[in-house]
Motif scaffolding. Structure first.
Motif, mmCIF file in Angstrom:
data_model
loop_
_atom_site.group_PDB
_atom_site.id
_atom_site.type_symbol
_atom_site.label_atom_id
_atom_site.label_comp_id
_atom_site.label_asym_id
_atom_site.label_seq_id
_atom_site.Cartn_x
_atom_site.Cartn_y
_atom_site.Cartn_z
ATOM 1 N N GLU A 132 0.841 -1.204 0.000
ATOM 2 C CA GLU A 132 0.000 0.000 0.000
ATOM 3 C C GLU A 132 0.874 1.250 0.000
ATOM 4 O O GLU A 132 0.568 2.222 -0.699
ATOM 5 N N VAL A 137 -3.318 -1.140 -4.447
ATOM 6 C CA VAL A 137 -4.651 -1.161 -3.853
ATOM 7 C C VAL A 137 -5.149 -2.602 -3.829
ATOM 8 O O VAL A 137 -5.093 -3.300 -4.853
ATOM 9 N N ARG A 155 -1.722 -1.827 -9.229
ATOM 10 C CA ARG A 155 -1.233 -0.443 -9.283
ATOM 11 C C ARG A 155 -1.121 -0.034 -10.734
ATOM 12 O O ARG A 155 -0.620 -0.783 -11.573
#
Length: 157
Positions: A132, A137, A155
């Motif tokens: 993260e 995500v 990502r």
């Protein structure tokens, strides 16, 4: 970490580099995390791009692999422009130095060089915060992979 520390990250080429890649993965996944050897090494190893971090003495410190092209589409549900980052491993002696993040960025760059617009990875749940912080995500539910809880993350590049 980086050049000032004497650590270099490069694409693994030749049998000596690939032996270092296997050595790092064996130590982290098979020995430390008890992943069965038959699950750790798979049919994608021969066609993947492997990144290797080596210390000033030439010893392997970390590795990760990039699956791209048709194999990536097969593993990511057919998403065009998506590559798969996997088998990220850093030896205990190099943890906490930033090497893991440098390896992720090097794998992303290798993906971008191959036309990728996004990266998918299958993170161990205990590593979600690490990814993260690098802009990934989480998507979907937690699932088991080799007896370890994982979650898919993506990502945009």
């Amino acid at each position: 970490m980086g050049a000032e520390s004497g650590v270099a990250i490069r694409v693994a080429e030749g049998e000596a580099d690939l032996a270092l890649v296997r050595e790092v993965r064996r130590e982290v996944f098979i020995v430390e995390q008890n992943v069965p050897e038959e699950l750790e090494y798979d049919r994608y190893d021969g066609t993947s791009v492997h990144l290797l971090a080596v210390g000033p003495d030439g010893a392997g410190l970390g590795t990760g692999r990039l699956i791209f092209g048709e194999q990536a589409r097969e593993l990511t549900g057919g998403v065009e422009g998506r590559v798969l980052l996997g088998r990220l491993a850093v030896l205990p002696v190099a943890r906490g130095t930033g090497l893991g993040a440098e390896l992720v960025r090097a794998i992303e760059a290798a993906g971008a060089e191959r036309g990728a617009s996004q990266v998918e990875l299958h993170a161990q749940v205990q590593a979600l915060g690490f990814y993260e912080r690098l802009g990934y995500v989480a998507e979907g539910p937690v699932y088991d992979d080799a007896g370890i809880p994982h979650r898919t993350m993506t990502r945009q590049l």
